[in-house]
Design a protein around this motif. Structure first.
Motif, PDB file in Angstrom:
ATOM      1  N   LEU A  17       0.832  -1.206   0.000  1.00 40.04           N
ATOM      2  CA  LEU A  17       0.000   0.000   0.000  1.00 40.04           C
ATOM      3  C   LEU A  17       0.873   1.265   0.000  1.00 40.04           C
ATOM      4  O   LEU A  17       0.565   2.234  -0.685  1.00 40.04           O
ATOM      5  N   LYS A  18       1.963   1.232   0.749  1.00 39.18           N
ATOM      6  CA  LYS A  18       2.874   2.383   0.773  1.00 39.18           C
ATOM      7  C   LYS A  18       3.548   2.569  -0.583  1.00 39.18           C
ATOM      8  O   LYS A  18       3.724   3.698  -1.056  1.00 39.18           O
ATOM      9  N   LEU A  19       3.913   1.459  -1.208  1.00 36.28           N
ATOM     10  CA  LEU A  19       4.545   1.532  -2.526  1.00 36.28           C
ATOM     11  C   LEU A  19       3.560   2.049  -3.559  1.00 36.28           C
ATOM     12  O   LEU A  19       3.898   2.880  -4.406  1.00 36.28           O
ATOM     13  N   GLU A  20       2.325   1.562  -3.484  1.00 37.88           N
ATOM     14  CA  GLU A  20       1.288   2.030  -4.412  1.00 37.88           C
ATOM     15  C   GLU A  20       1.048   3.526  -4.257  1.00 37.88           C
ATOM     16  O   GLU A  20       0.921   4.256  -5.252  1.00 37.88           O
ATOM     17  N   HIS A  21       1.005   3.981  -3.014  1.00 37.69           N
ATOM     18  CA  HIS A  21       0.790   5.414  -2.764  1.00 37.69           C
ATOM     19  C   HIS A  21       1.947   6.233  -3.328  1.00 37.69           C
ATOM     20  O   HIS A  21       1.727   7.274  -3.972  1.00 37.69           O
ATOM     21  N   HIS A  22       3.169   5.782  -3.114  1.00 33.57           N
ATOM     22  CA  HIS A  22       4.336   6.504  -3.633  1.00 33.57           C
ATOM     23  C   HIS A  22       4.308   6.534  -5.159  1.00 33.57           C
ATOM     24  O   HIS A  22       4.610   7.575  -5.763  1.00 33.57           O
ATOM     25  N   PHE A  23       3.954   5.421  -5.766  1.00 35.01           N
ATOM     26  CA  PHE A  23       3.865   5.343  -7.222  1.00 35.01           C
ATOM     27  C   PHE A  23       2.869   6.383  -7.743  1.00 35.01           C
ATOM     28  O   PHE A  23       3.177   7.166  -8.659  1.00 35.01           O
ATOM     29  N   SER A  24       1.683   6.407  -7.149  1.00 30.93           N
ATOM     30  CA  SER A  24       0.623   7.305  -7.629  1.00 30.93           C
ATOM     31  C   SER A  24       0.978   8.770  -7.413  1.00 30.93           C
ATOM     32  O   SER A  24       0.728   9.618  -8.277  1.00 30.93           O
ATOM     33  N   GLN A  25       1.593   9.073  -6.256  1.00 34.14           N
ATOM     34  CA  GLN A  25       1.951  10.451  -5.961  1.00 34.14           C
ATOM     35  C   GLN A  25       3.079  10.943  -6.858  1.00 34.14           C
ATOM     36  O   GLN A  25       3.099  12.103  -7.277  1.00 34.14           O
ATOM     37  N   THR A  26       4.028  10.057  -7.176  1.00 34.83           N
ATOM     38  CA  THR A  26       5.197  10.459  -7.966  1.00 34.83           C
ATOM     39  C   THR A  26       4.860  10.628  -9.434  1.00 34.83           C
ATOM     40  O   THR A  26       5.242  11.621 -10.073  1.00 34.83           O
ATOM     41  N   PHE A  27       4.122   9.676  -9.996  1.00 33.82           N
ATOM     42  CA  PHE A  27       3.907   9.663 -11.443  1.00 33.82           C
ATOM     43  C   PHE A  27       2.599  10.295 -11.877  1.00 33.82           C
ATOM     44  O   PHE A  27       2.458  10.660 -13.053  1.00 33.82           O
ATOM     45  N   GLN A  28       1.645  10.397 -10.962  1.00 34.17           N
ATOM     46  CA  GLN A  28       0.330  10.955 -11.311  1.00 34.17           C
ATOM     47  C   GLN A  28      -0.286  10.234 -12.513  1.00 34.17           C
ATOM     48  O   GLN A  28      -0.880  10.854 -13.403  1.00 34.17           O
ATOM     49  N   LYS A  29      -0.118   8.907 -12.537  1.00 26.88           N
ATOM     50  CA  LYS A  29      -0.624   8.094 -13.651  1.00 26.88           C
ATOM     51  C   LYS A  29      -1.531   6.963 -13.161  1.00 26.88           C
ATOM     52  O   LYS A  29      -1.635   5.915 -13.796  1.00 26.88           O
ATOM     53  N   GLY A  30      -2.154   7.170 -12.023  1.00 27.74           N
ATOM     54  CA  GLY A  30      -3.033   6.131 -11.503  1.00 27.74           C
ATOM     55  C   GLY A  30      -2.263   5.055 -10.772  1.00 27.74           C
ATOM     56  O   GLY A  30      -1.101   5.244 -10.374  1.00 27.74           O
ATOM     57  N   LYS A  31      -2.888   3.880 -10.607  1.00 29.68           N
ATOM     58  CA  LYS A  31      -2.273   2.786  -9.863  1.00 29.68           C
ATOM     59  C   LYS A  31      -1.308   1.973 -10.735  1.00 29.68           C
ATOM     60  O   LYS A  31      -1.422   1.980 -11.963  1.00 29.68           O
ATOM     61  N   PRO A  32      -0.388   1.260 -10.110  1.00 30.61           N
ATOM     62  CA  PRO A  32       0.457   0.326 -10.867  1.00 30.61           C
ATOM     63  C   PRO A  32      -0.409  -0.772 -11.485  1.00 30.61           C
ATOM     64  O   PRO A  32      -1.494  -1.082 -10.985  1.00 30.61           O
TER      65      PRO A  32
END
Length: 479
Positions: A17-32
């Motif tokens: 969940l933390k990795l998913e949140h970081h992914f979404s916040q960094t790339f602004q491209k939705g979920k992995p």
């Protein structure tokens, strides 16, 4: 284990969940779209012999690298971010510009990741497979394998990058080939390993340690004694094997030992690169190989000029035939000690497996671990003062056996203790070793921890995300 089970298990510590949140916040491209998880490892016996062609006996640990990934349509770039933003900068790179020469110039964490991407690209070229045109990647990386501790954090990162890239392109590769590709492409960054780290990362099975045999690669699983616990403890001495030539010098010393012995036996030495190949060619037992070491390799150092004279080659020829780019300036080699360690460690490896199959005595297994460490210290010269202090304390604390794990010169020790003293033993090391080094109490769980054999690499999709052409890792085949 199903994808749903993997997702639920991974979420127990909120890491996904933390990795998913970081992914979404960094790339602004939705979920992995998907995740790749690759474990670290400890080696219980058979240290520094894999690149000589001999079997090793590692187990995967719970600590791992996790990559969250998504394909990026309309772009030929890769963007990489790490959840540890204070230590690692985000990177963006055109995929076609990733090349082995550039990777080898720096041991940055992203270059390890680029090794995996480059390995995937080269595999697809060799197999004449076309990548999806104009498609890039977004990768977010998280991990809790201590770095430069001998727990294979770098190999886990390379392997995770390789699998993440191949998975995104929808290219399915058998497990044994994944291990081979990963071992090959990590050499872009200057690490001449033998393949143990990648093999266990791919082939590990929960609850088992694995005997890994090379040439051909086969895996045999062994259960360990039920009433023991394995503890990993950091010496706090950090060694980046890619940043020095110590590791590669050991690889070269073993190669030179095999070549000099081969010449003494009137064998075409130029085609011999590993000690196991020499043994197979001669059809000798390990004991007979040990005798050859004593007969043909003196205990004092070999100079580079002396080796050239023995092999009847010029220095330039030796550089090309036997040395690696970062060992051409090495002028002294200890061949007797390195070869003697390898052959004796191979014997201990065989004995360890016999004990696991028969009596499985923790006392006998522990003694083999102790002997392995003594050899690594005295013959391979890859221990270090903090490691030695830690080893001595482990013995005082009631361990069955303990040894350095990984390349050495720092890093971690792996310790086998009776399960009923696990907590007491960990506290003993905290009091006697870590308290003197002012380790933050909040970080103690990262420098000393109990662990158990875990599963190897796997891929799982994000719940509710539909994705085409994402391959699943083939079922694990045990030979």
């Amino acid at each position: 284990m199903s994808a749903g089970d993997i997702w639920q298990e991974s979420n127990k510590d909120d890491s996904i969940l933390k990795l998913e949140h970081h992914f979404s916040q960094t790339f602004q491209k939705g979920k992995p779209e998907y995740y790749v998880k690759v474990p670290g490892r400890v080696n219980l016996i058979g240290e520094h012999v894999d690149y000589c062609g001999y079997s090793v006996f590692p187990m995967a640990i719970k600590q791992c690298i996790i990559v969250a990934a998504k394909r990026l349509s309309g772009h030929n770039i890769v963007r990489i971010t790490n959840t540890d933003t204070q230590s690692y900068e985000d990177v963006s790179q055109t995929i076609s510009d990733i090349d082995a020469v550039t990777i080898g110039k720096s041991q940055s964490w992203t270059n390890y990741f680029f090794c995996g991407i480059k390995g995937a690209q080269e595999y697809m070229t060799e197999k004449q497979l076309k990548t999806v045109e104009n498609v890039g990647f977004l990768f977010a990386v998280s991990g809790n394998i201590p770095e430069s501790a001998g727990l294979s954090s770098s190999s886990a990162l390379v392997t995770a990058a390789l699998i993440s890239t191949l998975a995104g392109y929808g290219v399915s590769v058998p497990r044994h080939q994944l291990a081979e590709i990963s071992a090959k492409c990590e050499r872009y960054i200057g690490t001449a390993g033998g393949g143990m780290d990648q093999a266990i990362a791919i082939h590990a099975k929960k609850g088992f340690a694995s005997r890994i045999n090379f040439n051909p690669l086969t895996i045999q699983q062994f259960r360990l004694p039920d009433d023991v616990t394995f503890i990993v403890a950091q010496s706090l001495a950090i060694k980046n094997k890619a940043a020095s030539n110590d590791f590669n010098t050991r690889v070269v010393e073993c190669r030179l030992a095999s070549q000099i012995i081969a010449k003494s036996q009137n064998i075409d030495w130029k085609n011999l690169t590993v000690l196991s190949q020499l043994q197979k060619t001669l059809k000798y037992s390990l004991d007979e190989m040990i005798k050859l070491v004593h007969q043909h390799l003196h205990k004092s150092k070999f100079t580079k000029n002396e080796i050239c004279e023995i092999l009847s080659v010029t220095e330039d020829e030796l550089n090309v035939i036997s040395l690696t780019p970062n060992t051409t300036n090495v002028l002294e080699f200890y061949l007797h000690q390195r070869a003697l360690h390898v052959f004796k460690e191979a014997k201990r490896m065989e004995k360890f497996c016999e004990e696991c199959e028969n009596s499985c005595s923790p006392i006998e297994l522990g003694e083999l671990m102790n002997l392995s460490h003594t050899s690594l210290r005295d013959l391979y010269d890859c221990s270090q003062s903090d490691l030695e202090e830690l080893i001595e304390l482990c013995k005082q604390g009631g361990a069955y056996g303990c040894k350095l794990t990984g390349a050495g010169w720092g890093g971690c020790v792996v310790i086998m203790v009776p399960s009923n003293i696990k907590e007491k033993f960990i506290q003993f090391l905290k009091d006697k070793f870590y308290s003197k080094r002012s380790v933050d109490k909040n970080k103690l769980t990262k420098v000393i921890f109990a662990t158990k054999p875990s599963d190897g690499a796997f891929i799982f999709k994000s719940p509710g995300v539909e994705i085409d052409k994402l391959y699943e890792l083939p079922p694990l085949k045990i030979l």
